[in-house]
Design a protein around this motif. Structure first.
Motif, mmCIF file in Angstrom:
data_model
loop_
_atom_site.group_PDB
_atom_site.id
_atom_site.type_symbol
_atom_site.label_atom_id
_atom_site.label_comp_id
_atom_site.label_asym_id
_atom_site.label_seq_id
_atom_site.Cartn_x
_atom_site.Cartn_y
_atom_site.Cartn_z
ATOM 1 N N PHE A 210 0.832 -1.208 0.000
ATOM 2 C CA PHE A 210 0.000 0.000 0.000
ATOM 3 C C PHE A 210 0.865 1.256 0.000
ATOM 4 N N SER A 211 1.929 1.217 0.809
ATOM 5 C CA SER A 211 2.807 2.375 0.923
ATOM 6 C C SER A 211 3.590 2.616 -0.365
ATOM 7 N N ALA A 212 4.069 1.541 -0.989
ATOM 8 C CA ALA A 212 4.899 1.668 -2.187
ATOM 9 C C ALA A 212 4.171 2.383 -3.315
ATOM 10 N N PHE A 213 2.862 2.168 -3.418
ATOM 11 C CA PHE A 213 2.111 2.737 -4.531
ATOM 12 C C PHE A 213 1.144 3.845 -4.103
ATOM 13 N N GLY A 214 1.269 4.291 -2.847
ATOM 14 C CA GLY A 214 0.441 5.402 -2.386
ATOM 15 C C GLY A 214 -1.041 5.121 -2.456
ATOM 16 N N ILE A 215 -1.431 3.881 -2.167
ATOM 17 C CA ILE A 215 -2.831 3.489 -2.315
ATOM 18 C C ILE A 215 -3.718 4.179 -1.278
ATOM 19 N N LEU A 216 -3.247 4.281 -0.048
ATOM 20 C CA LEU A 216 -4.062 4.918 0.994
ATOM 21 C C LEU A 216 -4.255 6.414 0.722
ATOM 22 N N PRO A 217 -3.199 7.182 0.428
ATOM 23 C CA PRO A 217 -3.419 8.594 0.080
ATOM 24 C C PRO A 217 -4.342 8.756 -1.124
ATOM 25 N N PHE A 218 -4.231 7.845 -2.098
ATOM 26 C CA PHE A 218 -5.122 7.905 -3.258
ATOM 27 C C PHE A 218 -6.571 7.709 -2.838
ATOM 28 N N ALA A 219 -6.813 6.742 -1.948
ATOM 29 C CA ALA A 219 -8.179 6.471 -1.498
ATOM 30 C C ALA A 219 -8.798 7.700 -0.836
ATOM 31 N N LEU A 220 -7.979 8.481 -0.132
ATOM 32 C CA LEU A 220 -8.491 9.667 0.566
ATOM 33 C C LEU A 220 -8.881 10.786 -0.390
#
Length: 268
Positions: A210-220
Motif C-alpha cells: 500500500f505504501s509503495a504505490f500510495g494506495i491509501l493517500p489515493f483512497a483519501l
C-alpha cells in the motif's frame, strides 16, 4: 390451528411507550432532509450519537446522509457489506498480487496481470505509454516467433517480458515512451516487492505494498473515500484473519485462497 404472526415486544423495552411511526414522503430528497433534521434534533437534545441509527435497505442509500453529515461535521460510522471482488480498487491490488504470485511460481508469465495493474488509477499511468510498451512487446515476440531457430517458449522468456521492457530505458525510448523514468521506477518497485515476497508476514507485506504505490493517500482523494477506506480495511482484516487461521501464511498461499474464494463465489 393456524400460525399466529403477531409480534410482541420483549426484554427491557417491552413496556416502552414509544410507538413506531410510518411516514410517507413526497420524494426521496424530502425523506433525507427530514430524517437528517431528526438526527440533529436528537443530538441537540443530548442523545448520545451511539444511540442513533439509520437503517437502509440498500447500502448506497446512505450516500446522501454521508454528504450531509460531512457538510455539518457530524461524526458517523457506516457499516456496509462489501464484496471485495466487485470493488475496482481491490481488483487492482489483486491483479498486483497475482502478478507477484505468477512471478514466483513461473517467472515472466504474469504479464496479463501486470498489464491490467498498469491501468490502476493510483499509478496515474499514461495510457499511451502503456500501449506503446505493449506494442513493442508484441513486435519483439512476433520477431522471435518468426525465427525458426527459436524453440523456447516465448511466453516465459525474460527478455520478452513486460517487466523487462519497463526496466529498460533503451527499449522504452525505442518504443517512443514519454514517461520513461516513471516506468523505470515502477519496475524497480515491482522487482523489490518480488524479492521481499517472503521477508515479512502477509500483513506487513500488504502494508508495504500500500505504501509503495500510495494506495491509501489515493483512497483519501476519492469522492467516496469512506467506501474506499472500507474496502482496504476489509481486505486487511481478511489478511489478518487468514494469518490467524493458517499458521505460516505466505503471500502465495494468500493469493491461492483469494482465487478459491472468487472461483466459488465466496464473498469477502
Amino acid at each position: 390451528e393456524s400460525l399466529n404472526k403477531t409480534l410482541l415486544a420483549s426484554g427491557e423495552h417491552a413496556k416502552s411507550p414509544t410507538k413506531p411511526r410510518f411516514i410517507r414522503y413526497p420524494d426521496p430528497k424530502s425523506e433525507v432532509l427530514h430524517i437528517f433534521s431528526q438526527v440533529t434534533r436528537l443530538l441537540d437534545e443530548g442523545v448520545p450519537p451511539g444511540e442513533i441509527a439509520i437503517l437502509f435497505r440498500k447500502n448506497n442509500a446512505a450516500e446522501p446522509y454521508i454528504k450531509l453529515f460531512e457538510a455539518k461535521r457530524i461524526p458517523y460510522v457506516v457499516n456496509r457489506q462489501t464484496d471485495l471482488f466487485e470493488e475496482p480498487l481491490f481488483r487492482h491490488v489483486f491483479n498486483l498480487l497475482q502478478y507477484l504470485y505468477e512471478q514466483h511460481s513461473k517467472p515472466f508469465t504474469g504479464d496479463l496481470f501486470l498489464y491490467q495493474f498498469l491501468h490502476a488509477p493510483f499509478l496515474q499511468p499514461d495510457a499511451g505509454d502503456v500501449a506503446r510498451i505493449a506494442f513493442l512487446q508484441r513486435e519483439l515476440r512476433d520477431q522471435y516467433r518468426r525465427d525458426p531457430s527459436n524453440a523456447d517458449d516465448q511466453e516465459s522468456r525474460p527478455d520478452l517480458s513486460l517487466i523487462h521492457l519497463m526496466g529498460s530505458r533503451q527499449l522504452q525510448e525505442k518504443a517512443g515512451v514519454r514517461q520513461v523514468d516513471a516506468f523505470l521506477t515502477l519496475a524497480e518497485k515491482l522487482n523489490g516487492l518480488q524479492k521481499s515476497l517472503f521477508d515479512n508476514t502477509p500483513q506487513v507485506y500488504i502494508e508495504k505494498l500500500f505504501s509503495a504505490f500510495g494506495i491509501l493517500p489515493f483512497a483519501l482523494t476519492l469522492e467516496d473515500k469512506y467506501q474506499a477506506l472500507d474496502v482496504l480495511q476489509t481486505f486487511f482484516e481478511f489478511v489478518k484473519a487468514e494469518s490467524q487461521r493458517q499458521r505460516g501464511l505466505t503471500i502465495p498461499t494468500l493469493v491461492n485462497t483469494l482465487r478459491l474464494c472468487e472461483q466459488n463465489n465466496i464473498r469477502i
